[in-house]
Design an enzyme around this catalytic site. Structure first.
Site, mmCIF file in Angstrom:
data_model
loop_
_atom_site.group_PDB
_atom_site.id
_atom_site.type_symbol
_atom_site.label_atom_id
_atom_site.label_comp_id
_atom_site.label_asym_id
_atom_site.label_seq_id
_atom_site.Cartn_x
_atom_site.Cartn_y
_atom_site.Cartn_z
ATOM 1 N N HIS A 405 0.833 -1.201 0.000
ATOM 2 C CA HIS A 405 0.000 0.000 0.000
ATOM 3 C C HIS A 405 0.873 1.258 0.000
ATOM 4 O O HIS A 405 0.663 2.192 -0.778
ATOM 5 C CB HIS A 405 -0.903 -0.017 1.241
ATOM 6 C CG HIS A 405 -1.749 1.207 1.375
ATOM 7 N ND1 HIS A 405 -1.353 2.300 2.106
ATOM 8 C CD2 HIS A 405 -2.954 1.516 0.842
ATOM 9 C CE1 HIS A 405 -2.298 3.226 2.034
ATOM 10 N NE2 HIS A 405 -3.277 2.782 1.269
ATOM 11 N N CYS A 715 -0.935 -5.409 -15.870
ATOM 12 C CA CYS A 715 -1.176 -4.314 -14.930
ATOM 13 C C CYS A 715 -0.438 -4.539 -13.627
ATOM 14 O O CYS A 715 -0.593 -3.777 -12.685
ATOM 15 C CB CYS A 715 -2.663 -4.098 -14.706
ATOM 16 S SG CYS A 715 -3.497 -5.536 -14.042
HETATM 17 C C1 PEP Z 1 -1.140 -8.130 -9.578
HETATM 18 O O1 PEP Z 1 -1.368 -9.117 -8.884
HETATM 19 O O2 PEP Z 1 -0.162 -8.035 -10.342
HETATM 20 C C2 PEP Z 1 -2.049 -6.976 -9.500
HETATM 21 C C3 PEP Z 1 -1.926 -5.967 -10.341
HETATM 22 O O3 PEP Z 1 -2.966 -6.956 -8.500
HETATM 23 P P1 PEP Z 1 -2.631 -6.603 -6.971
HETATM 24 O O4 PEP Z 1 -1.227 -6.105 -6.902
HETATM 25 O O5 PEP Z 1 -3.611 -5.596 -6.528
HETATM 26 O O6 PEP Z 1 -2.836 -7.949 -6.337
#
Ligand code: PEP
Ligand code: MG
Length: 763
Positions: A405, A715
């Site tokens: 975070h 992403c």
């Molecule tokens: C990921 O797992 O790469 C992602 C983008 O989601 P998060 O980091 O929120 O789990």
């Protein structure tokens, strides 16, 4: 007279020539080297709308409900139509063109800069004054149109919205237009004639190659020179690695961003003589205005030009004596001095170097003690801390990695951060002055005298969409907090590849279930709609991929209402993502209702994305719930995250279930492929998104998706890394979504790889 020459303009002519025109006129009259030019006066604009009779229609078109985004867009379009569709009076045209021909020496081929100069610029919120349009390298054939576009910029959606909100009459704002000879800068930058935060007599110069927009918009980290005005000595020189520059494309006349030739990237931009000449000019301007100035300058053929000067507004009253609570951020360049001892090391999670006083925060109720310019030191940040994180100059945490975070939010807020330091909350003490380096991941003792920028941004002359390389692969941006939307949109990204809604939901300060119990279902849906709307609006019509809730139980457990959450041994392998949503369809349907509302409001750029999907069965269940909520899955774009080996291996069946896109969540895909908990520092060095097994899963998924016409994207954090970008572009990914601060580099990397692919294919 439709126009006034800059030679004849003085500061007092503000109402006739607008803020920018008045300032340039004042500098010209003081004998300073300002490129020649003229101002099409505010009166000319007024005559134009009144004599042509469009004024009534124009102001009537502004009578709308400004909360209605379609109406707002309609009002802007109507104003544009009216202004652009009405011919300029013949005598005004003739006067402007005649003046233009005297500005340049090249007749109708002369290049000029055309900028709006609003008479309401001095209002507290510059949004009143329109979009601040700037057109560079304009030639005769486009000049009159550009002037009219500056007039029309007075009616941007944002300006209409603000004026309507504040009840400020549209007919009371006028606009002038500055037309000035273009300076084809070989080098350019900004200069503070005194220290921008303490007012000390030190001149700070930032310099880079090419036109100044690259420096002002932050596209390049400039060289930094500090000159002691008392002795005239150059006290500090920091040479930056200048990757890009803005130049005029000789063929089209347009401003383009190009890579700096290898040999000039780390070459010093300014000679000692040029620095001395700039300092002398700076002193002249400061003497003229009797107050420290923030000057934009350019050098061509050894001649210095001043493009703009405005007072520095950030100097604190306590002046140079001020020693604590003041932050000096340098926007990611090397520190001029690294004298302090390294106290601690962690991961450089958000770039930038900053000095400030330590504020140890262990409980939420201590957030009040964080004041502007402090450095928050905490075990781990939580969504409730975001307001304090915004105030802070820097952030240090004991725990967490690059996807924590603290790392995500600080990057989006543009606040330097070092995370995962282990024992910062124990080893640092309140009020201790430290310098953190968010690139290198170090924390040093003491304040470093990097004399740059805690300043209001210089006038924002960024084109609405910044100059960026055209690429076949789309480059998008990740957003987690709606407050970062504007910053994210200003990168010129092709859309949002991941908007995580859990940061919005967790910042409600309690679990969704408790929030719904206390405030009602409607309030919960409203919160989601509002958060997503802020981002969708900022990017419209660029697509925004919104991911449904994916918070692990340990994050919920810390919130009021979290008492009933299961206490899981390893939350990363637990009750999160779509599995939780499908188990709790009542809560999940509120998220879907929020999407429905957004579609009804006209945000057809919103796309739904579902996390931690394993198989097609889950996708069918999601589709049923969509239908039950009144969303037709065939009418909107939606897709899944590929975050488990199961989803990568089963991509064919997911495609058959109807997804429009698959987006690689490499943070999770890596942890699940390699069995490396992304939150466990003991194995952090084994977390490798470029591991052949991870790449194999990604590569084969892209191949299948290409065959089946499903779009692919990344992403996860790895989308900001150049090696991953190279791999993905080679494999033919549809889009790459990066962190805000990495978008520009990714755009260039994508361009480079694409060009290489083209060259390889013709060899
Ligand atoms: C990921 O797992 O790469 C992602 C983008 O989601 P998060 O980091 O929120 O789990
Ligand atoms: Mg994930």
């Amino acid at each position: 007279m439709a126009l006034l020459w800059l030679d004849d303009v003085r500061a007092a002519d503000l109402e006739t020539v607008g803020g920018k025109g008045a300032s340039l006129g004042e500098l010209t009259s003081a004998g300073l080297p300002v490129p020649p030019g003229f101002v099409v006066t505010a009166g000319t604009y007024r005559d134009f709308i009144e004599k042509s009779g469009i004024d009534e229609d124009l102001f009537a078109a502004m009578d709308i409900d400004s909360e209605d985004s379609k109406a707002l867009a309609g009002a802007q379009e109507r104003a544009h139509e009216l202004i652009m569709g009405t011919p300029m009076p013949e005598e005004v045209r003739a006067e402007i063109l005649e003046a233009y021909r005297t500005v340049g020496t090249d007749g109708e081929q002369a290049f000029v800069a055309v900028r709006s100069s609003a008479t309401a610029e001095d209002l507290p919120d510059a949004s009143f004054a329109g979009q601040q349009e700037t057109f560079l390298n304009v030639r005769e054939k486009d000049l009159l149109e550009r002037v009219k576009e500056c007039w029309a910029s007075l009616f941007s959606q944002r300006a209409i919205y603000y004026r309507n909100q504040k009840g400020f009459p549209h007919h009371e704002v006028d606009i002038a237009v500055v037309v000035q000879q273009m300076v084809d800068a070989e080098k350019s930058g900004v200069m503070f004639t005194s220290h921008p935060s303490t007012g000390e007599p030190r001149v700070i110069i930032e310099a880079a190659w090419g036109l100044g927009e690259a420096v002002v918009s932050g596209a390049v980290s400039p060289d930094n020179y500090v000159v002691d005005r008392k002795t005239g000595d150059v006290a500090d020189v920091t040479i930056a690695d200048k990757k890009v520059m803005h130049v005029k494309d000789e063929a089209t006349g347009e401003t383009v961003e190009v890579e700096v030739p290898e040999e000039k990237r780390e070459q010093r931009v300014l000679s000692d003589e040029e620095i001395a000449a700039l300092v002398a000019l700076g002193e002249e301007v400061e003497d003229h205005y009797e107050t420290p100035q923030d000057v934009e300058w350019a050098i061509v053929d050894g001649e210095i030009y001043m493009l703009q000067s405005r007072p520095i507004t950030t100097i604190s009253d306590s002046g140079a004596e001020e020693s604590s609570g003041e932050a000096i951020a340098n926007g990611g360049a090397e520190a001029t001095q690294s004298s302090g001892d390294v106290l601690l090391r962690g991961l450089g999670a958000s770039p930038g170097i900053v000095s400030g006083s330590v504020r140890i925060v262990t409980k939420l109720d201590q957030l009040d003690k964080v004041v502007e310019g402090d450095i928050i030191v905490t075990e781990m940040t939580m969504p409730d801390m975001v307001p304090a994180m915004k105030r802070a100059a820097g952030i240090v945490t004991d725990e967490g990695g690059m996807t924590s975070h603290a790392a995500i939010v600080s990057r989006e807020l543009g606040v330097p951060a070092v995370v995962g330091c282990g024992s910062a909350t124990r080893e640092l003490t309140d009020d201790q002055v430290i310098t953190i380096d968010g690139d290198k991941g170090t924390i040093r003792e003491g304040r470093e005298t990097k004399d740059v920028e805690e300043r209001e941004p210089v006038e924002d002359v960024r084109p609405k969409t910044p100059v960026k390389p055209m690429t076949a692969t789309e480059v998008k941006v990740n957003v987690s907090i709606p407050e970062a939307a504007e910053r994210a949109a200003a990168t010129g990204a092709d859309g949002v590849g991941l908007l995580r809604i859990e940061h919005m939901v967790l910042s409600l300060g309690m679990t969704p279930e408790k929030y719904i119990k206390e405030h009602g279902e409607r309030a919960y849906v409203d919160e989601i709609v509002e958060g997503v709307r802020t981002v969708a609006e900022e990017f419209y019509p660029r697509p925004v991929r919104v991911r449904t809730l994916d918070a692990p139980t340990d994050e919920f457990r810390q919130l009021p209402g979290g008492e009933d959450e299961p206490n899981e041994h390893n939350p990363m392998l637990g009750y999160r993502g779509i599995r939780r949503s499908l188990d709790k369809p009542d809560v999940f349907k509120h998220e879907l209702r929020a999407f429905r509302r957004l579609y009804e409001m006209g945000y057809d750029n919103v796309e739904m994305m579902f996390p931690l999907i394993n198989d097609a069965e889950e996708v069918y269940q999601v589709k049923n719930l969509m239908r039950e909520t009144g969303i037709n899955p065939d009418k909107h774009d939606w897709g899944v995250m590929v975050e488990t080996p199961a989803s990568a291996l089963g991509i064919r069946s997911l495609a058959e279930a109807g997804i429009d896109f698959a987006s690689f969540g490499t943070n999770d895909l890596t942890q699940y492929t390699l069995a490396v908990d992304r939150n466990n520092e003991n194995v952090a060095d084994r977390f490798d998104e470029l591991h052949p097994a991870v790449l194999e899963l990604i590569g084969s998924t892209i191949e299948t998706c290409r065959e089946l016409g499903v779009k692919t994207s990344i992403c996860g954090q790895a989308g900001s890394k150049s090696k991953m970008v190279q791999f993905l572009v080679d494999e033919g990914v549809t889009s790459i979504s990066a962190n805000i601060d990495a978008v520009r580099d990714v755009q260039h990397e994508v361009k480079r790889v694409e060009q290489k692919l083209i060259l390889d294919s013709v060899r």
